[in-house]
Design a protein around this motif. Structure first.
Motif: not given
Length: 258
Positions: A212-214, A220-224, A226-231
């Protein structure tokens, strides 16, 4: 002020207090059951974070250069290297991610010597696991980093994960990571449930589940985007825990008691 669960004779003295202030609803519910504290005698006030010290973009390049991580995506952990923190599950998860991507590194920040509140035997077991996985060049143990020096380490990471294997009474590292604008992956543990909003400022996964962690790391690594939104949401949610906000809540509590 109730920081961690405890019992025995100590908990019997709680009835003499005019007000008890647990640092999370998890801690509050623990003492309600353990010490039979009545409603109205406890008010939750969470731990705080200095948002002037912990903020986005603080000297992250210095850390990346120091550990030769400039061209990599970095998964980070901050805390004691000890069994209850579940670091082995993060290493297992990282191996799964590393099998799919060759641009990732794992930065494990915290004490591992017994004299520094770590667990050297456990650390040695982790080193053996890392060797078996043949990822020695991809996993870095920093050892102890002074609290005043740690913000750049948070900022050097793209994602932080805290895979605790016990019920966390609070988890200050999670709000420090949020204040630095980092998406956080935590286990369904203690007060983490109160701090992390699943899918908004991070993700909550089951305990002892490296798959689940992986999965969340890869997402998050594949979806920039999404990563920026969560950031962005992470940094915004950390304002609730600013020292100024927490101090105001204590001030109001003291005035009420007076």
């Amino acid at each position: 002020h109730l920081q961690v669960p405890f019992g025995g004779m100590t908990s019997k003295f709680l009835r003499f207090a005019d007000m008890l202030v647990p640092n999370s609803d998890y801690t509050m519910n623990y003492f309600k059951k353990r010490a039979n504290i009545k409603n109205g005698k406890m008010v939750t006030v969470p731990n705080g974070v200095d948002v002037k010290q912990f903020k986005r973009g603080e000297d992250d390049d210095k850390v990346k250069r120091g550990y030769d991580l400039t061209n990599n995506k970095i998964i980070g952990y901050v805390g004691r290297i000890s069994r209850e923190k579940g670091v082995q599950y993060l290493i297992d998860a990282f191996k799964m991610v590393r099998d799919k991507r060759d641009d990732v590194k794992l930065l494990l920040i915290g004490p591992y010597l017994d004299s520094e509140y770590g667990d050297f035997i456990y650390y040695s077991d982790l080193v053996s696991k890392i060797r078996d996985y043949r990822i020695e060049d991809d996993v870095i143990f920093t050892g102890v980093i002074g609290h005043e020096d740690i913000p750049p380490y948070y900022n050097a990471c793209d994602i932080l994960s805290f895979p605790s294997d016990w019920e966390e009474p609070f988890g200050i590292v999670s709000i420090e990571a949020l204040a630095c604008g980092k998406p956080v992956i935590v286990t369904d543990s203690g007060a983490f449930r109160e701090i992390i909003r699943d899918g908004r400022n991070g993700f909550i996964v089951p305990k002892k589940d490296p798959h689940a962690i992986a999965e969340k790391i890869m997402l998050l690594l594949d979806d920039e985007a999404l990563r920026k939104s969560l950031s962005q949401s992470a940094a915004e949610s950390a304002k609730f825990y600013s020292f100024e906000s927490i101090a105001k809540r204590y001030e109001e509590l003291y005035e009420r008691l007076i």
